[in-house]
Design an enzyme around this catalytic site. Sequence first.
Site, mmCIF file in Angstrom:
data_model
loop_
_atom_site.group_PDB
_atom_site.id
_atom_site.type_symbol
_atom_site.label_atom_id
_atom_site.label_comp_id
_atom_site.label_asym_id
_atom_site.label_seq_id
_atom_site.Cartn_x
_atom_site.Cartn_y
_atom_site.Cartn_z
ATOM 1 N N ASN A 228 1.036 -1.276 0.036
ATOM 2 C CA ASN A 228 -0.007 -0.092 0.140
ATOM 3 C C ASN A 228 0.870 1.057 0.047
ATOM 4 O OD1 ASN A 228 0.563 0.944 2.703
ATOM 5 N ND2 ASN A 228 -0.172 -1.141 3.189
ATOM 6 N N ASP A 296 -3.575 -6.604 5.139
ATOM 7 C CA ASP A 296 -4.759 -7.520 5.741
ATOM 8 C C ASP A 296 -4.647 -8.902 5.250
ATOM 9 O OD1 ASP A 296 -5.944 -5.779 7.528
ATOM 10 O OD2 ASP A 296 -6.986 -4.616 5.751
ATOM 11 N N LYS A 305 9.493 -17.198 -9.943
ATOM 12 C CA LYS A 305 8.941 -16.093 -10.715
ATOM 13 C C LYS A 305 7.690 -16.561 -11.642
ATOM 14 C CE LYS A 305 9.295 -12.314 -14.082
ATOM 15 N NZ LYS A 305 10.011 -11.730 -15.003
ATOM 16 N N PRO A 323 -2.279 -12.313 10.239
ATOM 17 C CA PRO A 323 -2.310 -12.319 11.706
ATOM 18 C C PRO A 323 -2.673 -10.595 11.959
ATOM 19 C CG PRO A 323 -0.003 -12.488 11.543
ATOM 20 C CD PRO A 323 -0.738 -12.802 9.993
ATOM 21 N N ASP A 324 -3.566 -10.193 12.806
ATOM 22 C CA ASP A 324 -3.983 -9.012 13.142
ATOM 23 C C ASP A 324 -3.188 -8.786 14.443
ATOM 24 O OD1 ASP A 324 -4.935 -6.609 14.592
ATOM 25 O OD2 ASP A 324 -6.902 -6.824 13.227
ATOM 26 N N ILE A 325 -1.882 -7.714 14.214
ATOM 27 C CA ILE A 325 -0.988 -7.568 15.245
ATOM 28 C C ILE A 325 -1.705 -6.716 16.441
ATOM 29 C CG2 ILE A 325 1.158 -6.263 15.501
ATOM 30 C CD1 ILE A 325 1.602 -7.106 12.650
ATOM 31 N N PHE A 342 -4.451 2.494 15.032
ATOM 32 C CA PHE A 342 -4.859 3.535 14.112
ATOM 33 C C PHE A 342 -6.015 2.912 13.450
ATOM 34 C CE2 PHE A 342 -1.747 7.199 13.425
ATOM 35 C CZ PHE A 342 -1.282 7.150 14.351
ATOM 36 N N LYS A 356 -13.537 -0.264 15.674
ATOM 37 C CA LYS A 356 -12.290 -0.859 15.500
ATOM 38 C C LYS A 356 -11.740 -0.733 17.210
ATOM 39 C CE LYS A 356 -10.449 -0.569 11.071
ATOM 40 N NZ LYS A 356 -10.037 0.347 10.087
ATOM 41 N N LYS A 360 -10.876 -4.494 18.272
ATOM 42 C CA LYS A 360 -9.526 -4.964 18.606
ATOM 43 C C LYS A 360 -8.873 -4.834 19.660
ATOM 44 C CE LYS A 360 -8.248 -3.964 13.624
ATOM 45 N NZ LYS A 360 -7.110 -4.258 12.777
HETATM 46 O O1 PMT Z 1 2.737 6.225 6.719
HETATM 47 P P1 PMT Z 1 1.997 7.342 6.269
HETATM 48 O O2 PMT Z 1 2.461 7.824 4.735
HETATM 49 O O3 PMT Z 1 2.595 8.522 6.855
HETATM 50 O O4 PMT Z 1 0.596 7.603 6.204
HETATM 51 C C1 PMT Z 1 -0.015 7.273 7.681
HETATM 52 C C2 PMT Z 1 -0.999 6.083 7.629
HETATM 53 C C3 PMT Z 1 -2.061 6.763 7.005
HETATM 54 C C4 PMT Z 1 -0.399 4.839 7.072
HETATM 55 C C5 PMT Z 1 -1.419 6.128 9.441
HETATM 56 O O5 PMT Z 1 -1.790 7.231 9.856
HETATM 57 C C6 PMT Z 1 -2.484 5.034 9.686
HETATM 58 O O6 PMT Z 1 -3.680 5.353 9.613
HETATM 59 N N1 PMT Z 1 -1.832 3.763 9.828
HETATM 60 C C7 PMT Z 1 -2.940 2.852 9.986
HETATM 61 C C8 PMT Z 1 -2.936 2.009 8.723
HETATM 62 C C9 PMT Z 1 -4.229 0.943 8.532
HETATM 63 O O7 PMT Z 1 -3.753 0.031 8.171
HETATM 64 O O8 PMT Z 1 -5.393 0.957 9.129
HETATM 65 P P2 PMT Z 1 -6.600 -0.146 9.453
HETATM 66 O O9 PMT Z 1 -7.590 0.617 9.714
HETATM 67 O O10 PMT Z 1 -6.537 -0.969 8.110
HETATM 68 O O11 PMT Z 1 -6.155 -0.984 10.626
HETATM 69 C C10 PMT Z 1 -6.302 -0.510 11.851
HETATM 70 C C11 PMT Z 1 -5.382 -0.887 12.840
HETATM 71 O O12 PMT Z 1 -4.957 -2.339 12.763
HETATM 72 C C12 PMT Z 1 -3.921 -0.204 12.545
HETATM 73 O O13 PMT Z 1 -3.382 0.295 13.867
HETATM 74 C C13 PMT Z 1 -3.120 -1.213 11.851
HETATM 75 O O14 PMT Z 1 -1.814 -0.963 12.347
HETATM 76 C C14 PMT Z 1 -3.673 -2.612 12.572
HETATM 77 N N2 PMT Z 1 -3.333 -3.830 11.973
HETATM 78 C C15 PMT Z 1 -4.133 -3.889 10.917
HETATM 79 C C16 PMT Z 1 -4.199 -5.033 10.137
HETATM 80 C C17 PMT Z 1 -3.346 -6.276 10.727
HETATM 81 N N3 PMT Z 1 -2.872 -7.392 9.952
HETATM 82 N N4 PMT Z 1 -2.530 -6.145 11.564
HETATM 83 C C18 PMT Z 1 -2.579 -5.034 12.522
HETATM 84 O O15 PMT Z 1 -1.956 -4.579 13.327
#
Ligand code: PMT
Length: 422
Positions: A228, A296, A305, A323-325, A342, A356, A360
């Site tokens: 991403n 995700d 390849k 895994p969801d960390i 976030f 969330k 979470k």
């Molecule tokens: O990196 P930049 O260019 O500065 O941009 C910043 C940002 C937009 C990336 C940042 O501000 C941000 O929003 N980060 C979270 C991005 C994200 O994946 O959001 P989400 O809504 O999909 O996930 C929710 C939360 O679960 C996040 O804290 C993520 O780190 C966590 N997560 C998600 C999936 C996963 N498998 N494991 C996780 O821990």
Amino acid sequence: MVGQVMTQSLEGKRILLVVGGGIAAYKSLDLVRRLRERGARVRVVMTAAAREFVTPLAFTSLTNEKVSDDLFSATDEQEMGHIQLSREADLIVVAPATAHLLARAAQGLCDDLATTLLLATDKRALFAPAMNVRMWLAPATQRNVATLRQDGALFAGPDDGEMACGEYGPGRMSEPLEIVAAVEAAIKADTRLPLPVPRTDGPLSGRHVIVTSGPTHEAIDPVRYISNRSSGKQGHAIAAAAAAAGARVTLVSGPVTIADPRGCEVIHIESAREMFAAVEAALPADVFIGAAAVADWRVEAAAQKIKKEQGASAPSFALVENPDILASVARSPKRPRLVVGFAAETRDVIPHAREKLLRKGCDLIVANDVSEGSGVFGGDANEAHLVSHAGVESWPRMRKESVAERLVARLAERLAKSEAAE
Ligand code: PMT
């Protein structure tokens, strides 16, 4: 005649040689030869002044590598950014290190590629000074040398001897073989710069903070991946702000092109599963902040390849959930006192963030709108909402560093409050 077999004491080591502008630059050609004889891979960066004494072509011929000299070269940045150039090296050698180059390095100036690399590196630099005896003995130069030593720099020489200018005394660049011996000794010891000791009087002093940042790369095959647009700017700014507040910070970073923040232990990973393992290994902590844009899903990566066969249909992939960390850390027996997630949303930002927060198991969610046109992914500014179980605090659009400072201040207050309530 049978040639002498050299010991490959520097086999596989990468040396970044910064050549300054002095007559001793001609000796650096021999230095390159000696380093390569010992198995080192040498990449050369020249200052503008160095080009007055020796040509880039001479170094290219000896190293078989491109010589870099331009901080703003678009092609160089595409091939290998200046940050990566300084990080990939095992050691930076500055030879000849002129009085001017030493002064710029000591002050942290970064007005050309050479000094930018010296400022951006996390490795030690070994300086081989070369200058007129008066310039070497001048209090200003001696102050600069002391500053650089204090910052972890190493020195080879200068030697005493007759100078090109006719004077005699210390200031002559050491002979290439002496510099090689210093390089070998530096490589044998740890060439990484030590982490600065965290301050003891900050609002997060004595705390351990884990931050995730940047994207993850999920391999499709050895050359392709799913990812991403995260740049790591927001997560890295949070890590830097926590370190500035006195915390011991472990930053687990996906592949980004920005510099590691100073004062943090940085663990570089590629995939979500690697990020998860690094976070688990870094626990326990007082605070976990998940700012990374973790993929995700992943696919089962092909070992070879995937070939595009003539007439064959496009391959399709089954997605597997990563895994969801964040959720795992929040439910871990080693759960940090504060778990902050976030939420990157493109609509209904606050309702989705609230959902969330509950799903979470976090204490706080930093919600941001990442819809097209917001410029948050990859940009320098963010408009964030701090969502807790008690309510929402909306912050105006501001630089990501300011978001980070504000978040760190809120976390310090919360930690202090929750401890006082016990
Ligand atoms: O990196 P930049 O260019 O500065 O941009 C910043 C940002 C937009 C990336 C940042 O501000 C941000 O929003 N980060 C979270 C991005 C994200 O994946 O959001 P989400 O809504 O999909 O996930 C929710 C939360 O679960 C996040 O804290 C993520 O780190 C966590 N997560 C998600 C999936 C996963 N498998 N494991 C996780 O821990």
